[in-house]
Design a protein around this motif. Sequence first.
Motif, PDB file in Angstrom:
ATOM      1  N   ARG A  46     -47.532 -20.201  29.651  1.00  0.00           N
ATOM      2  CA  ARG A  46     -47.648 -20.897  30.926  1.00  0.00           C
ATOM      3  C   ARG A  46     -46.767 -22.144  30.950  1.00  0.00           C
ATOM      4  NH1 ARG A  46     -53.133 -19.400  30.319  1.00  0.00           N
ATOM      5  NH2 ARG A  46     -53.631 -21.451  29.411  1.00  0.00           N
ATOM      6  N   VAL A  47     -46.790 -22.893  29.788  1.00  0.00           N
ATOM      7  CA  VAL A  47     -45.944 -24.087  29.727  1.00  0.00           C
ATOM      8  C   VAL A  47     -44.466 -23.716  29.830  1.00  0.00           C
ATOM      9  CG1 VAL A  47     -45.244 -25.993  28.248  1.00  0.00           C
ATOM     10  CG2 VAL A  47     -47.652 -25.405  28.422  1.00  0.00           C
ATOM     11  N   ARG A 103     -43.258 -21.076  31.196  1.00  0.00           N
ATOM     12  CA  ARG A 103     -42.994 -20.614  32.550  1.00  0.00           C
ATOM     13  C   ARG A 103     -42.800 -21.793  33.490  1.00  0.00           C
ATOM     14  NH1 ARG A 103     -46.716 -17.373  32.607  1.00  0.00           N
ATOM     15  NH2 ARG A 103     -48.366 -18.601  33.607  1.00  0.00           N
ATOM     16  N   ASP A 104     -43.648 -22.833  33.299  1.00  0.00           N
ATOM     17  CA  ASP A 104     -43.476 -24.034  34.132  1.00  0.00           C
ATOM     18  C   ASP A 104     -42.133 -24.692  33.864  1.00  0.00           C
ATOM     19  OD1 ASP A 104     -45.977 -23.562  35.163  1.00  0.00           O
ATOM     20  OD2 ASP A 104     -47.005 -24.957  33.790  1.00  0.00           O
ATOM     21  N   GLU A 105     -41.754 -24.759  32.563  1.00  0.00           N
ATOM     22  CA  GLU A 105     -40.453 -25.352  32.238  1.00  0.00           C
ATOM     23  C   GLU A 105     -39.308 -24.522  32.823  1.00  0.00           C
ATOM     24  OE1 GLU A 105     -40.192 -25.842  28.075  1.00  0.00           O
ATOM     25  OE2 GLU A 105     -41.648 -27.507  27.978  1.00  0.00           O
ATOM     26  N   LEU A 114     -39.474 -22.770  35.472  1.00  0.00           N
ATOM     27  CA  LEU A 114     -39.441 -23.058  36.905  1.00  0.00           C
ATOM     28  C   LEU A 114     -38.761 -24.395  37.178  1.00  0.00           C
ATOM     29  CD1 LEU A 114     -43.028 -21.861  37.944  1.00  0.00           C
ATOM     30  CD2 LEU A 114     -40.852 -20.739  38.440  1.00  0.00           C
TER      31      LEU A 114
END
Length: 323
Positions: free
Chosen positions: A83-84, A86-88, A90
């Motif tokens: 998730r982290v 994926r956020d990065e 993004l």
Amino acid sequence: MNEDAPPPTHSPLRWILPIAAAAVIVGGAAWGWTQWQAQQARSAQREADANVLVQGLAGSVDALRRDQRSTSQRVQDAAATNRVLRDEMLGLSQRNALLEENLARLADSTRHNAQALQLEEAELLLSQAGQRLAFADDVDGARRLYALAAAALDEVQGTEFLNLRQALMQERNAVDALGPGPRAEINLRLTRFAQAVGALPGEIVPAAGSASTPWWHQVLAPFVTITPTAAQGPLTGAERTAAWDSLQLELTLARAAVERGNQSEFEQSLDRVALWMPRLWPDSPGLRERRVELQQLRAQVLRPPLPELGSTLQQLRSMRDGS
């Protein structure tokens, strides 16, 4: 009833058969008991083995449960990490989009914006060149910066910049006329002066039969040394060493003043050197030459005025403020 009949005889077979039957029964019972005990022992052993197997299986199940919990925790950690990431990703995608947008804006910029960037680059280079000359006396570095500024101005299109290029050419010619720089030349002359002063003779021996030497000097020469006390008194070895160290210190201070571009300290240090020279060496043609050379050094200007210096930068800023 016949009284003459013979009495009944006791046959031994009648006892043997019951005894044999009893023995057979007892033996069968004993064998059965033995077999039952063996069966019980085997059952107990199988039960113990079964208990050990059950305990082993229970331990294996517990280990599998622990591994399962650990695996579940790692899966959760991996999911959080994903998730982290994926956020990065993004965030990186958004930043890439912004960069692409900025690049698109730069690609669509007009010629005026490109000229503004080139003029800012030229202004920065000219400012650095002036600082190199004013504070560090780095003439070579200033020449390189002036050359870069000229290359930046050559890329600017427009007839309104012809005067700016001409002013830069005059300023570069003035910097080229400085040679290696006044401070570097003065430092070199100071080094040569220190070497020449160190080679001066400690005393002057007059030539034999010289007419300029009084006769009483020749008579007293084997016994005493006559030295004019007005300029150079008799110095002991320790006093001469201290005077020599003081002169070297003043020369070092003069070099430091040259590095800083401090004209007043430079002149004061050379004045003190001039006071120590007649104390250390008697009057001679070599000493007089060194004193003349010292006066010429004192007259040198550490920061010679250059009217052209900074004119290009001032003109460029005036053009930008007026536009």
